[in-house]
Design a protein around this motif. Structure first.
Motif, PDB file in Angstrom:
ATOM      1  N   SER A 175       0.857  -1.181   0.000  1.00 53.63           N
ATOM      2  CA  SER A 175       0.000   0.000   0.000  1.00 53.63           C
ATOM      3  C   SER A 175       0.897   1.236   0.000  1.00 53.63           C
ATOM      4  O   SER A 175       0.450   2.340  -0.256  1.00 53.63           O
ATOM      5  CB  SER A 175      -0.928  -0.004   1.211  1.00 53.63           C
ATOM      6  N   ILE A 189      -6.136   1.217   1.736  1.00 43.81           N
ATOM      7  CA  ILE A 189      -6.594  -0.068   2.268  1.00 43.81           C
ATOM      8  C   ILE A 189      -7.273  -0.873   1.161  1.00 43.81           C
ATOM      9  O   ILE A 189      -6.937  -2.028   0.918  1.00 43.81           O
ATOM     10  CB  ILE A 189      -7.618   0.134   3.421  1.00 43.81           C
ATOM     11  N   MET A 246      -6.752  -2.539   8.555  1.00 42.90           N
ATOM     12  CA  MET A 246      -6.219  -3.529   7.617  1.00 42.90           C
ATOM     13  C   MET A 246      -6.145  -4.903   8.277  1.00 42.90           C
ATOM     14  O   MET A 246      -6.444  -5.933   7.657  1.00 42.90           O
ATOM     15  CB  MET A 246      -4.841  -3.087   7.100  1.00 42.90           C
ATOM     16  N   TRP A 250      -8.123  -8.092   6.858  1.00 48.27           N
ATOM     17  CA  TRP A 250      -7.285  -9.204   6.393  1.00 48.27           C
ATOM     18  C   TRP A 250      -7.763 -10.535   7.000  1.00 48.27           C
ATOM     19  O   TRP A 250      -7.911 -11.532   6.305  1.00 48.27           O
ATOM     20  CB  TRP A 250      -5.828  -8.929   6.767  1.00 48.27           C
TER      21      TRP A 250
END
Lengths: 675, 355
Positions: A175, A189, A246, A250
């Motif tokens: 990112s 994100i 994140m 995830w």
């Protein structure tokens, strides 16, 4: 490890994250010496910066490598270079991060072969290859092959390392570069998560269907090996919330999309390099406090703390940092980890309403944006959409800074300053790579080719081509790649072999879709000027914007292109990776009135005069302006070489640059200045 | 400062001196009065009247929605024309081969990439060039990005003239535009052959075709054939739609699936289809119609509806054009129309057209 009921502290202080410095320049030998010095200073891992020819799959004697050899990193053309780079560094113990993408499979192969030479088997190797090609199409520009075969290479590398190099992180989903290209936290994100999905889907297709359900078990391991490479800007509270968001997304992705259950596999692991985009050329000492605050963003909360950190140097907006500058950044990490009490507590944001609220907001925004990417058919198909969105975000960011709505201390506010002793030395406080390096490397790679067993190399490359052509076979490309590395093939030969099979590619530029700037008073004035210039010239003023050399950092060039359109010019945007001959041919065929070139890799001293020479040969007599990271002491020589104007990061007012360029065109055509 | 010499540039183009093309285009795009005089001289030199025949180049329009893969397709076609297709095109009636100036064999190619202009600023971002692969040392290729100008989906008058001039010098002149419908109609006005490019799964082109919003192109190209089933289905649907429109027989629109990325597929078939279409045309009639239509359009953009009225209306203007020598270029035709209004205004006294 968390604290007992009564103490707010951890029972045992946490171990610090891995500390690295992104480094490498000139030659393998010089970089090896630098690495050893850095390790002696307390750095705990290596982060290898490769030069642009190596990153894009070109040997030093390739036409496109001109001016770029050894500039932004170390040239590694074959196994001999890799061995020299790692000489005296025990690869069984070292944790090495390599910023390498299009040619990641190749550099990993060279690393495996260099380790073999040290007697270290591949099972013991630890480290990371960046290997995120989608963000190269979006933001960084060092791609080599079209999207589909690029994804195949990545999937093969992941499949190979999970089985044979189990401690290796085969990909760092980035990112980082998205933020450098202007991404908002939500975009950062959403796009990086979408990129990860594209990669995981590709791997699943490659290893999945593997009969017996082994594929599914393998998917858990694959998921567990994916790490991220993130960015942190100076808004460090929100940035910290971004990392927590994140982590949550995830885990959700692992469980829901890939059926991963093992909590170890589900953990969000990331390394970080903090923001360079916000570092200023003006009053560059202020960058030190920016870097410190950004480091806090990725370390403050224990449940979202970085595994590995590398910090930029205070003078990145000026040129290439020197070892001393990088040492300063390493010391920031060491003070944070060893002097402060940061590592003594459990997560300090647990239960914080503000933090949870921020995280929730980001998650919701990211989910919505991920859905848009999915609607486009996934990250690979959505590259043009994401690219255009990034260009637009960056345009808005620049407009806010120009308008003073976003404060940048020392740049658009509090600009009165004493002169800086930091930049007072002869070279202006930066590293200058000896221009003799390029010639030396050219000789060296030619000697290497002459010295090896050519038949073995030819056979290895032929085998590589064969496997590459068999699109549907399950043969892993890593196998012939490692064999070619062992045989002594070069970076350029490996990449050329694959280019011949896969074809080459140019990524979308994203500029065509960028929305127009809101018409303010200044812009309206410039449009008037363009209109009157058009009357005189007979045609609308036309500008060619392009990037010579291999540098793929196109943000600046894109913003210039978009703004030139917004003031009413016809803009030919040529994109990245152009040879001087291509620029000259385009300028001639397009009949432009002015040329704008952008270079950030430090190769301007070689490339700009080469472009001017090529223009001269093509009989094109139009003014050339240059923008980029151009050290002060290089400005006069460039002007002597025929450049009409030079712009550096301190010239952040793009509208002002436009007004300048129009004046330059007027002068060239003998038109009186606008009042 | 002496300006460009239009007649000299025109002569050089006539002799296939491709290096004259950039300066010729600068001149033809210019709206400055002195340049426009020179532009007339240039166009005269490449007019059928002077050439003794129609300009030999094949004018190919390529259009389609954004993201359909036009640039990649054009890269592959360019490569084919310059190298791969060199010997396979013996059937091509009038190539300008043998001019000796191009560094490669094969056919010489000029590409005009037309991008829309911003309605806000009038400026434009011409990004396509970046996506077409070309060899900068190959003097047999010219790529020029041009802005569409003010009218939506339109071609700037300079572009129309440029096509006429380039067709005298290059074997193939491509005009690439973005969009479906309006844009395609404009291209059809100036091109001998029009190819519409669609990507697999794009239903809108199908709908446009059925609804008659877009004219039937001479070739329909489905890109990204490597996508397999979905590309095949798109191709099938388009063929079916064309059949239902009654297009059949030897002159029917060909639907061709191509993969522009390696392994490249279908490019040779497309190139052949374009050649076949061209061979089937009465080129003199097509071009004559084009020149007269361009002249009318340019006259109207200069003098407006009022100008047309003073000629006696659009039909009368068309009739006047039809009476002119078929060898005249479009600028000369515009000049003829202008002479007519001058005469009329003289007769009528002091009425100012467009006042």
């Amino acid at each position: 490890m968390s604290g007992d009921q009564h103490s707010p502290r951890l029972t045992e202080r946490d171990r610090p994250w891995m500390m690295r410095t992104y480094a490498g320049h000139s030659t393998a030998k010089a970089s090896n010496e630098l690495y050893r010095r850095n390790l002696a200073k307390g750095q705990t891992g290596l982060s290898v910066a490769f030069d642009l020819p190596t990153q894009t799959g070109h040997d030093p004697d390739d036409e496109l490598a001109r001016g770029e050899v050894g500039k932004v990193g170390v040239p590694v053309s074959h196994r001999g270079d890799m061995e020299a780079l790692m000489e005296g560094i025990p690869l069984g113990e070292m944790n090495t991060s390599m910023t390498i993408n299009a040619t990641a499979a190749w550099l990993l192969a060279l690393y495996i072969v260099a380790a073999e030479e040290q007697g270290v088997p591949q099972e013991r190797l630890q480290g990371t290859t960046q290997n995120d090609i989608i963000k190269e199409f979006l933001a960084r520009g060092t791609y080599a092959f079209p999207p589909a075969p690029s994804m195949r290479l990545i999937a093969d590398m992941i499949a190979y390392t999970v089985q044979h190099v189990p401690k290796w992180n085969p990909i760092n989903v980035c990112s980082y570069h998205l933020q450098e290209a202007g991404a908002t936290p939500v975009q950062e994100i959403a796009y990086s998560m979408s990129n990860a999905v594209a990669v995981l889907d590709a791997v699943r297709e490659r290893i999945g269907g593997a009969n017996d359900g082994r594929g599914e078990k393998l998917m858990g391991e694959v998921f567990g090996r994916i790490s991220f490479f993130v960015n942190a800007g100076v808004r460090f509270i929100e940035e910290h919330a971004k990392l927590r968001a994140m982590g949550i997304l995830w885990e959700e992705l692992g469980r829901e999309r890939y059926g991963v259950e093992d909590p170890r596999h589900l953990r969000f692991r990331y390394g970080v390099q903090v923001n360079s985009l916000g570092l200023t050329e003006a009053q560059p000492e202020n960058n030190v406090q920016r870097i410190v605050l950004e480091a806090l963003a990725v370390t403050l909360g224990r449940s979202a703390r970085a595994r590995a950190i590398q910090l930029p140097a205070w003078n990145e907006a000026l040129g290439l940092p020197r070892p001393w500058d990088q040492q300063w950044s390493l010391r920031i990490q060491q003070v944070l980890a060893y002097e402060t009490d940061l590592l003594e507590y459990p997560d300090i944001f647990e239960g914080s309403k503000v933090m949870d609220g921020l995280v929730q907001e980001l998650i919701e925004g990211a989910r919505a944006e991920m859905a848009v990417v999915a609607e486009h058919g996934g990250a690979v198909e959505a590259v043009p959409y994401m690219k255009a969105a990034l260009v637009d975000s960056h345009r808005q960011r620049i407009s806010r800074i120009e308008a003073g709505e976003q404060v940048v201390v020392g740049q658009n506010r509090f600009i009165e300053t004493e002169s800086s002793p930091l930049t007072a030395d002869g070279e202006g406080g930066i590293l200058v790579v000896d221009p003799a390096v390029e010639a030396h490397q050219i000789e060296e790679v030619r000697a290497w080719r002459a010295d090896r067993d050519q038949q073995t190399v030819d056979a290895a490359l032929a085998e590589l081509a064969r496997v590459a052509r068999e699109e549907d076979s399950k043969e892993n490309l890593m196998v012939p790649t490692i064999a070619a590395a062992r045989a002594g093939a070069t970076t350029g030969e490996w990449a050329r072999t694959l280019r011949e099979v896969f074809g080459s590619y140019r990524a979308p530029t994203g500029v065509g879709e960028a929305s127009a700037a809101p018409a303010d008073h200044e812009l309206a004035g410039l449009r008037e000027q363009v209109a009157s210039l058009q009357e005189t010239l007979g045609r609308r003023p036309k500008i060619l914007v392009g990037k010579p050399g291999l540098d793929g950092h196109s943000n600046g060039a894109e913003q210039i292109a978009v703004r030139a359109r917004d003031v009413g010019m016809d803009v030919v945007y040529e994109g990245i990776r152009l040879t001087p001959a291509q620029i000259a041919a385009s300028a001639l065929q397009e009949g432009v009135h002015v040329i704008g070139l952008s270079i950030l890799s430090g190769s301007h001293r070689e490339l700009i005069p080469a472009v001017i020479e090529a223009l001269h040969e093509a009989g094109v007599d139009v003014p050339v302006v240059v923008g980029g990271i151009i050290p002060e002491q290089d400005v006069e020589p460039l002007k002597k070489a025929g450049v009409a104007a030079v712009y550096t990061p301190k010239d952040f007012e793009i509208t002002k640059i436009m007004s300048d360029i129009l004046e330059i065109v007027r002068q060239r055509h003998g038109v009186p200045s606008a009042a | 400062m002496s300006g460009p010499d239009g007649a000299a540039l025109g002569k050089r183009l006539r002799e296939h001196d491709l290096s004259a093309a950039p300066a010729a285009l600068n001149l033809l795009e210019s709206r400055a009065p002195s340049d426009r005089e020179q532009a007339k001289a240039l166009l005269h030199e490449v007019s059928p009247a002077v050439l003794g025949h129609e300009a030999p180049g094949h004018i190919v329009g390529v259009t389609g929605p954004p993201g359909a893969g036009k640039s990649t397709l054009l890269s592959a076609l360019l490569d084919y024309w310059r190298v791969g297709g060199a010997e396979k095109n013996a059937s091509e009636p009038q190539t300008a081969a043998g001019n000796g100036r191009a560094t490669k064999g094969g056919r010489t190619v000029a590409m005009l990439a037309v991008d829309p202009s911003s309605k806000h600023s009038g400026g434009s971002l011409l990004g396509d060039r970046a996506r077409i692969d070309f060899d900068p040392s190959d003097t047999g290729v010219l790529i020029r990005s041009t802005a569409a100008g003010e009218r939506l989906g339109g071609l700037a008058p300079g572009t129309r003239s440029a096509v006429q001039a380039l067709a005298a010098a290059f074997d193939i002149v491509v005009i690439e535009t973005v969009g479906v419908g309006q844009a395609e109609t404009e291209v059809a006005d100036v091109a001998d052959t029009v190819a519409v490019v669609v990507q697999p799964g794009s239903g809108d082109v199908l709908q446009f075709l059925k609804a008659g919003i877009m004219e039937t192109p001479d070739a329909l190209v489905v890109t990204k054939a490597d996508l397999g089933q979905i590309a095949l289905r798109t191709r099938r649907d388009l063929s079916a739609a064309l059949r239902s429109l009654g297009a059949s027989g030897p002159a029917a629109t060909r639907v061709i699936a191509v993969s522009s990325l390696p392994p490249v597929e279908g490019i040779d078939e497309l190139a052949r289809a374009l050649d076949d279409h061209r061979a089937s045309l009465d080129i003199a009639q097509t071009r004559l119609r084009t020149r007269r239509a361009s002249a009318l359009l340019e006259f109207t953009s200069e003098h407006g509806e009022r100008g047309l009225r003073s000629l006696g209306g659009r039909r009368e203007a068309q009739r006047l054009l039809d009476q002119q020598d078929p060898g005249l270029d479009s600028q000369a035709l515009v000049a003829e129309l202008e002479r007519k209004i001058e005469k009329k205004t003289e007769r009528m006294g002091s009425v100012e057209p467009g006042a």
